[in-house]
Write an enzyme that holds these catalytic residues in place. Structure first.
Site, mmCIF file in Angstrom:
data_model
loop_
_atom_site.group_PDB
_atom_site.id
_atom_site.type_symbol
_atom_site.label_atom_id
_atom_site.label_comp_id
_atom_site.label_asym_id
_atom_site.label_seq_id
_atom_site.Cartn_x
_atom_site.Cartn_y
_atom_site.Cartn_z
ATOM 1 C CG ASP A 54 -0.245 -0.482 2.463
ATOM 2 O OD1 ASP A 54 0.975 -0.257 2.586
ATOM 3 O OD2 ASP A 54 -0.913 -1.087 3.315
ATOM 4 C CG ASP A 56 1.060 3.954 4.494
ATOM 5 O OD1 ASP A 56 -0.086 3.732 4.078
ATOM 6 O OD2 ASP A 56 1.708 3.150 5.186
ATOM 7 C CG ASP A 146 9.179 0.183 12.535
ATOM 8 O OD1 ASP A 146 9.511 0.910 11.572
ATOM 9 O OD2 ASP A 146 8.429 -0.804 12.405
HETATM 10 P P1 ATP Z 1 4.029 -3.692 5.052
HETATM 11 O O1 ATP Z 1 4.631 -3.801 3.706
HETATM 12 O O2 ATP Z 1 3.923 -4.974 5.758
HETATM 13 O O3 ATP Z 1 2.746 -2.898 5.081
HETATM 14 P P2 ATP Z 1 5.084 -1.394 6.387
HETATM 15 O O4 ATP Z 1 6.491 -0.998 6.749
HETATM 16 O O5 ATP Z 1 4.378 -0.533 5.401
HETATM 17 O O6 ATP Z 1 5.116 -2.876 5.905
HETATM 18 P P3 ATP Z 1 2.934 -0.793 8.147
HETATM 19 O O7 ATP Z 1 2.444 -1.579 9.307
HETATM 20 O O8 ATP Z 1 2.051 -0.581 6.982
HETATM 21 O O9 ATP Z 1 4.288 -1.477 7.720
HETATM 22 O O10 ATP Z 1 3.406 0.611 8.741
HETATM 23 C C1 ATP Z 1 3.747 1.724 7.922
HETATM 24 C C2 ATP Z 1 4.922 2.459 8.522
HETATM 25 O O11 ATP Z 1 4.568 2.961 9.822
HETATM 26 C C3 ATP Z 1 6.167 1.607 8.756
HETATM 27 O O12 ATP Z 1 6.960 1.533 7.607
HETATM 28 C C4 ATP Z 1 6.850 2.354 9.883
HETATM 29 O O13 ATP Z 1 7.571 3.460 9.406
HETATM 30 C C5 ATP Z 1 5.678 2.877 10.702
HETATM 31 N N1 ATP Z 1 5.327 1.958 11.813
HETATM 32 C C6 ATP Z 1 4.419 0.942 11.771
HETATM 33 N N2 ATP Z 1 4.346 0.320 12.949
HETATM 34 C C7 ATP Z 1 5.205 0.950 13.767
HETATM 35 C C8 ATP Z 1 5.574 0.794 15.126
HETATM 36 N N3 ATP Z 1 5.039 -0.159 15.858
HETATM 37 N N4 ATP Z 1 6.495 1.661 15.633
HETATM 38 C C9 ATP Z 1 7.023 2.637 14.884
HETATM 39 N N5 ATP Z 1 6.730 2.830 13.606
HETATM 40 C C10 ATP Z 1 5.831 2.012 13.033
HETATM 41 MG MG MG Z 2 2.308 -0.739 4.789
#
Ligand code: ATP
Ligand code: MG
Length: 444
Positions: A54, A56, A146
């Site tokens: 996705d 963001d 994170d």
């Molecule tokens: P995916 O491809 O699985 O969606 P993602 O990195 O995009 O991986 P998301 O859960 O969609 O993960 O979260 C989007 C962003 O928000 C992450 O890339 C990170 O920067 C931030 N984030 C998500 N969860 C946390 C957390 N628990 N603590 C700090 N930052 C977080």
């Molecule tokens: Mg994501």
């Protein structure tokens, strides 16, 4: 701190790879004078040559301003106030740049609702952040993410990458490093430990040694996370074709013990039990790779099945029927799992269904096959039956019986479908003819 800016010609991200809806939002926000970046996992994935799940966006526009700008916007979230922009084919999350507070205070540290809609930031006695929603700068926003590889931003104002945390260096080295001290970051939110393991397994990345040490040290604290949130995370960890590697890392770091203490005890009882789990998860991953979308029921059946069946067998010896023993043990074990990871009641019932169907599936010929195949857990039960057959050397004539029966069913159902289609077509033609006739009659 000044970020590192990687200009367009020095990175591989092109606008063609980005969702047109995300680009539209970014351009609209720029046009109104706001800063707006593509952020998080999508930038990481584009740089790694992967298709993002996705897109963001982070901006300095407040949720209220975003809402006023876009008619398709809904504000959501309690912990973080977020804007969801709904399009026909996707929803794009737009968040206002956040900041976190570095403090060791243990209760509400700030609660003010001002014109900028600044809200609160609450930590519990373990230092775990329960709520925060303070708006900040792009730098603040990057620093509260994170991992360094998740803190990169793509700026559509000049198509550059904005890097506050050396994420590009880590990405090139395929390294997972927390932003700031791993001990503190995992204390704030223990789910980050699971996220490190997830990204390592799914993206084939290496967890930095200091990060790994802290995961091992703080693994026990995962049980402080709400069981409902852990259920969400477990699904992200195990249902996407890399469950064997995830299990390996969870097991090595003792996170698995903290998540599933009773099952871990059973696994540690013999090498054979451990191998069985590795083998079952390997099978689950292969099914996924062959196009079978994993279900949470299938995963938990593969994970807990051998342990539940083993216990049921030992209870069965105490003069209780196997069926009854299985039901008792299943209830007991699932109840204990739910203390750390909430499984919805429907999922628990279906896991029990998968395991209890096994006895009936082994009967050749089975008593009421037609009533079995309409049960919602039937397809997972068949996969579990195949798994068990692969794991043992016993004769499996029941497998052959079911294969033939299901093939026949499939053939007759496709014939039925074809004849239904033909019938529909005939009916349609008849209607059309009748309509023409009435039309002509009306003219006369
Ligand atoms: P995916 O491809 O699985 O969606 P993602 O990195 O995009 O991986 P998301 O859960 O969609 O993960 O979260 C989007 C962003 O928000 C992450 O890339 C990170 O920067 C931030 N984030 C998500 N969860 C946390 C957390 N628990 N603590 C700090 N930052 C977080
Ligand atoms: Mg994501």
């Amino acid at each position: 701190m000044e970020p590192k800016i990687i200009p367009r010609k020095e990175h591989c991200i092109s606008r063609k790879q980005i969702s047109p809806n995300a680009l539209y939002i970014l351009y609209q926000l720029h046009r109104k004078g706001f800063i707006a970046y593509l952020v998080g996992g999508c930038v990481r994935d584009l740089l790694l040559g992967r298709i993002p799940k996705d897109f963001d966006i982070a901006t300095n526009a407040t949720p209220g301003q975003i809402k006023r700008l876009f008619r398709n916007c809904r504000l959501i979230g309690r912990r973080f106030r977020l804007a969801h922009l709904h399009f026909k084919e996707e929803t794009i999350e737009v968040s206002t740049f956040r900041r976190s507070i570095n403090t060791n205070q243990t209760s509400v540290v700030e609660e003010s609702v001002d014109s900028k809609q600044t809200r609160y930031h609450i930590k519990d006695e373990n230092g775990m952040v329960l709520r925060d929603n303070l708006f900040g700068t792009p730098e603040d926003d990057a620093l509260c993410r994170d991992f360094t590889i998740n803190a990169l931003a793509y700026n559509t104002a000049d198509f550059s990458i904005v890097d506050y945390c050396n994420g590009i260096i880590d990405l090139n080295q395929r390294l997972i490093r927390t932003i700031r001290d791993p001990h503190m970051r995992f204390k704030e939110d223990p789910v980050r430990m699971l996220r490190a393991i997830r990204f390592s397994a799914s993206h084939n990345l290496v967890i930095d040694s200091a990060v790994w040490e802290n995961i091992c040290k703080l693994s026990y604290s995962i049980s402080n996370v709400s069981p409902a949130r852990l259920f969400e995370e477990i699904q992200k960890l195990f249902l996407f074709g890399f469950s064997k590697t995830v299990f390996h890392l969870l097991y090595k770091s003792s996170l698995f013990t903290a998540l599933f203490p009773d099952l871990s005890q059973w696994i540690n009882r013999s090498r054979n039990n451990l191998n069985l789990i590795y083998n079952n998860l390997d099978r689950l991953d292969k099914l996924y790779q062959n196009g079978k979308a994993s279900s949470v029921v299938l995963f938990f059946s593969f994970l807990l099945g051998p342990y539940i069946e083993d216990n049921a067998l030992s209870k069965h010896r105490d003069s209780v029927s196997y069926k009854q023993a299985l039901e008792n043990v299943c209830n007991e074990i699932l109840k204990s799992v739910c203390e750390t990871v909430t499984l919805p009641k429907r999922v628990c019932n279906m896991i029990h269904g998968v395991l209890s169907l096994q006895q009936s599936l082994r009967r050749v010929p089975p008593k009421h096959p037609d009533s079995m195949i309409v049960r919602p857990e039937f397809s997972d039960a068949i996969l579990y039956m195949r798994l068990k057959a692969e794991n043992s050397d016993e004769k499996n004539e029941h497998l052959q019986w079911w294969d033939e029966y299901l093939n026949q069913k499939q053939a007759s159902s496709s014939i039925e479908q074809l004849s239904n289609k033909a019938q529909k077509k005939r009916r349609k033609n008849r209607c059309r003819k009748n309509r023409k006739k009435t039309f002509k009659n009306n003219l006369q």
